[in-house]
Write an enzyme that holds these catalytic residues in place. Sequence first.
Site, PDB file in Angstrom:
ATOM      1  N   GLY A   1      78.714 -13.779  24.016  1.00 13.72           N
ATOM      2  CA  GLY A   1      77.569 -13.926  24.836  1.00 13.72           C
ATOM      3  C   GLY A   1      77.654 -13.184  26.281  1.00 13.72           C
ATOM      4  O   GLY A   1      76.912 -13.173  27.231  1.00 13.72           O
ATOM      5  N   SER A   2      78.246 -11.859  26.115  1.00  8.04           N
ATOM      6  CA  SER A   2      78.337 -10.877  27.033  1.00  8.04           C
ATOM      7  C   SER A   2      76.896 -10.378  27.423  1.00  8.04           C
ATOM      8  O   SER A   2      76.712 -10.260  28.687  1.00  8.04           O
ATOM      9  CB  SER A   2      79.424  -9.711  27.075  1.00  8.04           C
ATOM     10  OG  SER A   2      79.199  -9.027  26.185  1.00  8.04           O
ATOM     11  N   ASN A   3      76.255  -9.926  26.421  1.00  5.52           N
ATOM     12  CA  ASN A   3      74.718  -9.484  26.524  1.00  5.52           C
ATOM     13  C   ASN A   3      74.003 -10.337  27.343  1.00  5.52           C
ATOM     14  O   ASN A   3      73.163 -10.276  28.029  1.00  5.52           O
ATOM     15  CB  ASN A   3      74.350  -8.921  25.107  1.00  5.52           C
ATOM     16  CG  ASN A   3      74.758  -7.436  25.188  1.00  5.52           C
ATOM     17  OD1 ASN A   3      73.967  -6.508  25.688  1.00  5.52           O
ATOM     18  ND2 ASN A   3      75.641  -7.153  24.082  1.00  5.52           N
TER      19      ASN A   3
ATOM     20  N   ARG B   1      72.271 -13.726  12.504  1.00  8.70           N
ATOM     21  CA  ARG B   1      71.380 -14.264  11.517  1.00  8.70           C
ATOM     22  C   ARG B   1      70.402 -13.297  11.355  1.00  8.70           C
ATOM     23  O   ARG B   1      69.643 -12.991  12.360  1.00  8.70           O
ATOM     24  CB  ARG B   1      71.012 -15.670  11.546  1.00  8.70           C
ATOM     25  CG  ARG B   1      72.253 -16.496  12.131  1.00  8.70           C
ATOM     26  CD  ARG B   1      71.739 -17.954  11.561  1.00  8.70           C
ATOM     27  NE  ARG B   1      71.443 -18.184  10.196  1.00  8.70           N
ATOM     28  CZ  ARG B   1      72.380 -17.889   9.282  1.00  8.70           C
ATOM     29  NH1 ARG B   1      73.342 -18.113   9.414  1.00  8.70           N
ATOM     30  NH2 ARG B   1      72.016 -18.164   8.098  1.00  8.70           N
ATOM     31  N   LEU B   2      70.145 -13.207  10.169  1.00 14.12           N
ATOM     32  CA  LEU B   2      68.680 -12.330   9.893  1.00 14.12           C
ATOM     33  C   LEU B   2      67.501 -13.520   9.704  1.00 14.12           C
ATOM     34  O   LEU B   2      67.805 -14.664   9.225  1.00 14.12           O
ATOM     35  CB  LEU B   2      68.765 -11.735   8.391  1.00 14.12           C
ATOM     36  CG  LEU B   2      69.171 -10.436   8.202  1.00 14.12           C
ATOM     37  CD1 LEU B   2      68.896  -9.973   6.687  1.00 14.12           C
ATOM     38  CD2 LEU B   2      68.525  -9.606   9.176  1.00 14.12           C
TER      39      LEU B   2
ATOM     40  N   ASN C   1      66.237  -6.931  19.732  1.00  7.36           N
ATOM     41  CA  ASN C   1      67.383  -7.318  19.482  1.00  7.36           C
ATOM     42  C   ASN C   1      68.301  -6.002  20.065  1.00  7.36           C
ATOM     43  O   ASN C   1      67.766  -4.984  20.295  1.00  7.36           O
ATOM     44  CB  ASN C   1      67.672  -7.147  17.871  1.00  7.36           C
ATOM     45  CG  ASN C   1      69.216  -7.319  17.493  1.00  7.36           C
ATOM     46  OD1 ASN C   1      69.794  -7.898  18.058  1.00  7.36           O
ATOM     47  ND2 ASN C   1      69.464  -6.644  16.673  1.00  7.36           N
TER      48      ASN C   1
ATOM     49  N   HIS D   1      71.492  -3.661  19.088  1.00  5.98           N
ATOM     50  CA  HIS D   1      72.507  -3.046  18.005  1.00  5.98           C
ATOM     51  C   HIS D   1      73.569  -2.082  18.409  1.00  5.98           C
ATOM     52  O   HIS D   1      73.178  -1.246  19.284  1.00  5.98           O
ATOM     53  CB  HIS D   1      71.791  -2.682  16.759  1.00  5.98           C
ATOM     54  CG  HIS D   1      72.860  -2.315  15.802  1.00  5.98           C
ATOM     55  ND1 HIS D   1      73.293  -3.377  14.875  1.00  5.98           N
ATOM     56  CD2 HIS D   1      73.243  -1.040  15.212  1.00  5.98           C
ATOM     57  CE1 HIS D   1      74.056  -3.082  14.050  1.00  5.98           C
ATOM     58  NE2 HIS D   1      74.279  -1.625  14.299  1.00  5.98           N
TER      59      HIS D   1
HETATM   60  C1  GRF Z   1      77.093  -6.816  20.776  1.00  7.53           C
HETATM   61  O1  GRF Z   1      77.762  -5.553  20.609  1.00  7.53           O
HETATM   62  C2  GRF Z   1      75.643  -6.373  20.377  1.00  7.53           C
HETATM   63  O2  GRF Z   1      75.142  -5.210  20.001  1.00  7.53           O
HETATM   64  C3  GRF Z   1      75.667  -7.041  18.838  1.00  7.53           C
HETATM   65  O3  GRF Z   1      76.732  -8.042  18.783  1.00  7.53           O
HETATM   66  C4  GRF Z   1      77.460  -7.970  19.932  1.00  7.53           C
HETATM   67  C5  GRF Z   1      77.466  -9.207  20.684  1.00  7.53           C
HETATM   68  O4  GRF Z   1      78.304  -9.063  21.884  1.00  7.53           O
HETATM   69  N1  GRF Z   1      74.509  -7.352  18.311  1.00  7.53           N
HETATM   70  P1  GRF Z   1      78.401 -10.213  23.048  1.00  7.53           P
HETATM   71  O5  GRF Z   1      78.176 -11.483  22.133  1.00  7.53           O
HETATM   72  O6  GRF Z   1      76.906 -10.041  23.763  1.00  7.53           O
HETATM   73  O7  GRF Z   1      79.465 -10.012  23.885  1.00  7.53           O
END
Ligand code: GRF
Length: 209
Positions: free
Chosen positions: A15-17, A100-101, A121, A123
């Site tokens: 969940g860092s993003n 998940r897709l 999203n 990536h």
């Molecule tokens: C990130 O590298 C994101 O790009 C990918 O999954 C990872 C999730 O990391 N889709 P976090 O859970 O946000 O730390």
Amino acid sequence: MGSKKKIVLFASGSGSNAENIVKVAQDLEFIEILGLICDKANAGVFARMEKLGIACAHIPLPAKEQFESSEQRRVAHEQAILSHEWVKKCDWALLAGYMRLMTPLLLNHFKREDGLYQMINIHPSLLPSFAGVDGYGDAFRYGVKVSGCTVHLVDEGMDSGPILLQDVFKRESKDTLESFKSRGMALEYEVYAKALKHLNDDTLLSLIN
Ligand code: GRF
């Protein structure tokens, strides 16, 4: 200025993003985060959201035994997601490590008249290279000299929707997978933040070439 953009976050992992998105959105008065949906029971994202005061819903994939096919199981999962009030009310879904897709059932809820889906999203590679579940690992093992991250709209495929933003970082000769990934993650937060700033006036979609 129009009304606020209502957002639902989706995550499966650390969940860092998601944390970054919430912090960036705190300074963007045009964004309202309704809550975060997570499919994994023990994901680190729950603790991060609790600290930030963001409500979470745990909506797991239902037990396999109840279904004749994995397709039916995915659809049942998405029906549960679609019945959540945040999803009914929201304008945009932001995926932040949601593993998940989506099937057409959930995607269609976010479909616009022009056929695009209001679902974003991030990536961890320069798409279309290294789509899939381990973007950093795959790029690093391949031996790339430059890598990066991609913010894109979601479609029916795996990491295949229209690209909104990308940015790059160089691989250093002393890089380990860990250091490579950690520079990439820092870049992810910056690029997702830029995308969020474009949500205000729908200039986001003009980023698509
Ligand atoms: C990130 O590298 C994101 O790009 C990918 O999954 C990872 C999730 O990391 N889709 P976090 O859970 O946000 O730390």
